[in-house]
Design a protein around this motif. Structure first.
Motif, PDB file in Angstrom:
ATOM      1  N   LEU A  87     -13.911  -3.443  -0.514  1.00 47.08           N
ATOM      2  CA  LEU A  87     -12.727  -2.826   0.069  1.00 47.08           C
ATOM      3  C   LEU A  87     -12.109  -3.741   1.123  1.00 47.08           C
ATOM      4  O   LEU A  87     -12.767  -4.120   2.091  1.00 47.08           O
ATOM      5  N   ILE A  88     -10.856  -4.080   0.948  1.00 48.83           N
ATOM      6  CA  ILE A  88     -10.153  -4.937   1.898  1.00 48.83           C
ATOM      7  C   ILE A  88      -9.445  -4.075   2.940  1.00 48.83           C
ATOM      8  O   ILE A  88      -8.627  -3.215   2.607  1.00 48.83           O
ATOM      9  N   GLN A  89      -9.784  -4.302   4.193  1.00 47.96           N
ATOM     10  CA  GLN A  89      -9.134  -3.614   5.310  1.00 47.96           C
ATOM     11  C   GLN A  89      -8.151  -4.596   5.960  1.00 47.96           C
ATOM     12  O   GLN A  89      -8.553  -5.491   6.691  1.00 47.96           O
ATOM     13  N   LEU A  90      -6.895  -4.417   5.656  1.00 47.60           N
ATOM     14  CA  LEU A  90      -5.863  -5.287   6.224  1.00 47.60           C
ATOM     15  C   LEU A  90      -5.266  -4.580   7.432  1.00 47.60           C
ATOM     16  O   LEU A  90      -4.669  -3.516   7.312  1.00 47.60           O
ATOM     17  N   ILE A  91      -5.473  -5.170   8.610  1.00 47.77           N
ATOM     18  CA  ILE A  91      -4.993  -4.556   9.841  1.00 47.77           C
ATOM     19  C   ILE A  91      -3.779  -5.313  10.349  1.00 47.77           C
ATOM     20  O   ILE A  91      -3.861  -6.508  10.629  1.00 47.77           O
ATOM     21  N   ILE A  92      -2.661  -4.621  10.425  1.00 46.91           N
ATOM     22  CA  ILE A  92      -1.459  -5.203  11.002  1.00 46.91           C
ATOM     23  C   ILE A  92      -1.463  -4.891  12.493  1.00 46.91           C
ATOM     24  O   ILE A  92      -1.455  -3.719  12.891  1.00 46.91           O
ATOM     25  N   GLU A 103      -6.595  -1.474   1.710  1.00 41.44           N
ATOM     26  CA  GLU A 103      -6.529  -0.383   2.680  1.00 41.44           C
ATOM     27  C   GLU A 103      -5.746  -0.902   3.881  1.00 41.44           C
ATOM     28  O   GLU A 103      -6.241  -1.742   4.631  1.00 41.44           O
ATOM     29  N   LEU A 104      -4.536  -0.423   4.038  1.00 39.03           N
ATOM     30  CA  LEU A 104      -3.624  -0.957   5.043  1.00 39.03           C
ATOM     31  C   LEU A 104      -3.651  -0.108   6.312  1.00 39.03           C
ATOM     32  O   LEU A 104      -3.538   1.121   6.257  1.00 39.03           O
ATOM     33  N   HIS A 105      -3.796  -0.782   7.447  1.00 37.83           N
ATOM     34  CA  HIS A 105      -3.856  -0.076   8.732  1.00 37.83           C
ATOM     35  C   HIS A 105      -2.926  -0.744   9.737  1.00 37.83           C
ATOM     36  O   HIS A 105      -2.752  -1.957   9.723  1.00 37.83           O
ATOM     37  N   TYR A 106      -2.366   0.067  10.606  1.00 34.53           N
ATOM     38  CA  TYR A 106      -1.638  -0.420  11.783  1.00 34.53           C
ATOM     39  C   TYR A 106      -2.456  -0.002  12.997  1.00 34.53           C
ATOM     40  O   TYR A 106      -2.742   1.192  13.166  1.00 34.53           O
ATOM     41  N   ASN A 107      -2.854  -0.987  13.841  1.00 34.41           N
ATOM     42  CA  ASN A 107      -3.771  -0.607  14.911  1.00 34.41           C
ATOM     43  C   ASN A 107      -3.119   0.202  16.036  1.00 34.41           C
ATOM     44  O   ASN A 107      -3.809   0.683  16.933  1.00 34.41           O
ATOM     45  N   SER A 108      -1.805   0.386  15.976  1.00 39.05           N
ATOM     46  CA  SER A 108      -1.173   1.282  16.949  1.00 39.05           C
ATOM     47  C   SER A 108      -1.612   2.731  16.723  1.00 39.05           C
ATOM     48  O   SER A 108      -1.537   3.554  17.638  1.00 39.05           O
ATOM     49  N   LYS A 109      -2.101   3.036  15.515  1.00 40.77           N
ATOM     50  CA  LYS A 109      -2.518   4.398  15.194  1.00 40.77           C
ATOM     51  C   LYS A 109      -3.611   4.874  16.132  1.00 40.77           C
ATOM     52  O   LYS A 109      -3.622   6.039  16.553  1.00 40.77           O
ATOM     53  N   PHE A 133       3.592  -8.551   3.611  1.00 42.27           N
ATOM     54  CA  PHE A 133       3.137  -7.783   2.451  1.00 42.27           C
ATOM     55  C   PHE A 133       3.663  -8.385   1.157  1.00 42.27           C
ATOM     56  O   PHE A 133       2.926  -8.526   0.173  1.00 42.27           O
ATOM     57  N   GLU A 134       4.933  -8.741   1.156  1.00 44.66           N
ATOM     58  CA  GLU A 134       5.551  -9.298  -0.049  1.00 44.66           C
ATOM     59  C   GLU A 134       4.887 -10.613  -0.448  1.00 44.66           C
ATOM     60  O   GLU A 134       4.646 -10.859  -1.635  1.00 44.66           O
ATOM     61  N   GLN A 135       4.579 -11.453   0.533  1.00 39.95           N
ATOM     62  CA  GLN A 135       4.011 -12.760   0.229  1.00 39.95           C
ATOM     63  C   GLN A 135       2.508 -12.695  -0.043  1.00 39.95           C
ATOM     64  O   GLN A 135       1.993 -13.463  -0.856  1.00 39.95           O
ATOM     65  N   PHE A 136       1.797 -11.786   0.606  1.00 36.98           N
ATOM     66  CA  PHE A 136       0.368 -11.626   0.345  1.00 36.98           C
ATOM     67  C   PHE A 136       0.114 -11.238  -1.104  1.00 36.98           C
ATOM     68  O   PHE A 136      -0.922 -11.557  -1.680  1.00 36.98           O
TER      69      PHE A 136
END
Length: 413
Positions: free
Chosen positions: A83-88, A134-140, A121-124
């Motif tokens: 599982l890939i956790q991508l944190i923006i 699994e996309l996350h924004y750490n402001s959450k 996101f487009e380039q990744f």
């Protein structure tokens, strides 16, 4: 740890070894290797995917080959079902990572973060399957912390530990200020790993301190510690500095095919094999064959570099565009012209002798070699042959520098 390995079947042990060999290939450092093996074994035993974290602060909108070194390693984990956790880092990005910076970074606005993240996101998607991320924004989680929570979090790390960062030490030694908010960057990045319970975090070697913060805070919160997997940094077209858009020494993965091909042809010869290994899809055996053929004279370095350029353009633009870019490049040089796209190199000086520039920019190995090249009419400035050994360059004018038939560089002050 050893008990778990002893309980696995021969088939499971083979799978653990296969994955371990894959993940360690091309890696600069693993902290610690035995824990990586144990986590893989646990995953195989329980048939549970590992949580692989990659944190990104979208400080610039373009993805370049330097970024792909980590992304390609991430893809290996994804291909094996993890599982890939991508944190923006939309929250941490407002502070800016102080790593490698001699001054505090400019804080980004919400609009800048969102725009840059969308481009990421487009380039990744050219490298990893974004539908299985699994996309996350750490402001959450970071924006909801109360001041009391921040104080409690800060109480789990000492000032002495934070001061171990090389960039902080250097700034203090030089008498340069460090703002208090910069200390919270590694704290927040470490807390991301606590919230997501990450098993492994990937990053470049310059992220060593930040990624170890994840292990530190996970331990302080009573959680299983993540493994740090650090990839080597990719030098840019200047052959010295880390590839970076701000240094104008990068190859973007979303650039025009001709630009991508031309820039790759400007990669210094001594970095060719590193590029083959870190940014192409060639196997280790294929890269070794290229190395052997160059060393034995079977493969000319120029032809090897053309192979590198065509491979990279094919990966991101397709075989047809790669063929067109190569033909354009060959045509330009057969006619003795100047390529359409010329990489810029930041020199750091306003004016200096041409001899010094050729060596300092790693275009030639020594002053004696540079002297011979000038005397043999092999150096041009703005298209004009220079034979005067006392000739001085003015970088403010951004001159076009040509060395030999195929090396073109535009200087930036």
């Amino acid at each position: 740890m050893r008990n778990l390995l002893e309980q696995l079947t021969d088939e499971q042990l083979a799978e653990v070894k296969r994955q371990l060999d894959m993940y360690t290939q091309g890696v600069e450092d693993i902290i610690p290797t035995e824990e990586l093996e144990w986590k893989i074994a646990k995953s195989v035993s329980e048939n549970r995917p590992l949580r692989i974290k990659l944190g990104l602060d979208p400080s610039a909108p373009d993805v370049h080959l330097g970024h792909t070194v980590v992304l390609k390693k991430l893809k290996q984990f994804q291909d094996n079902g993890h599982l890939i956790q991508l944190i923006i880092g939309d929250f941490t990005g407002k502070i800016g990572d102080p790593t490698g910076k001699s001054t505090a970074r400019t804080q980004l606005t919400d609009e800048e973060v969102k725009h840059n993240a969308k481009t990421y996101f487009e380039q990744f998607g050219k490298i990893i399957d974004m539908d299985r991320v699994e996309l996350h924004y750490n402001s959450k989680w970071l924006s909801s912390l109360q001041f009391e929570d921040v104080l409690r979090l800060a109480g789990k790390i000492t000032v002495a530990r934070l001061m171990e960062r090389d960039d902080f030490e250097e700034r203090i030694a030089l008498g340069k200020p460090i703002s208090l908010h910069e200390f919270f960057y590694p704290v927040m990045q470490g807390y991301d790993s606590v919230v997501l319970e990450s098993d492994i975090e990937l990053g470049g070697t310059d992220q060593h301190f930040n990624i170890l913060m994840g292990r530190h805070f996970q331990e302080r919160f009573g959680k299983e510690k993540q493994v740090a997997l650090l990839m080597p940094l990719l030098e840019g077209l200047d052959g010295v500095e880390k590839m970076s858009k701000s240094k104008k020494n990068y190859i973007g993965i979303d650039e025009e095919p001709k630009a991508m091909y031309g820039k790759t042809m400007s990669v210094p010869d001594h970095l060719m094999l590193k590029y083959f290994e870190l940014v192409t899809d060639l196997t280790a055996a294929e890269v070794q064959t290229i190395k052997t053929n160059i060393e034995t004279g079977k493969l000319h370095p120029r032809d090897a570099k053309m192979m590198l350029a065509k491979t990279i353009v094919t990966m991101y633009c397709g075989a047809v565009e790669a063929e067109k870019a190569e033909q354009d490049f060959v045509t330009v040089f057969q006619q003795g012209g100047t390529p359409e796209f010329v990489p810029a190199m930041k020199w750091g000086k306003r004016e200096a002798p041409l001899l010094d520039a050729l060596v300092e920019l790693n275009l030639l190995k020594s002053k004696s070699e540079a002297r011979r090249m000038i005397e043999h009419r092999g150096v041009r400035v703005n298209g004009e042959i220079v034979t005067d050994l006392q000739f001085r360059l003015n970088a403010v004018d951004e001159p076009l520098l040509q060395v030999g038939k195929r090396v073109f560089v535009r200087l930036a002050p």
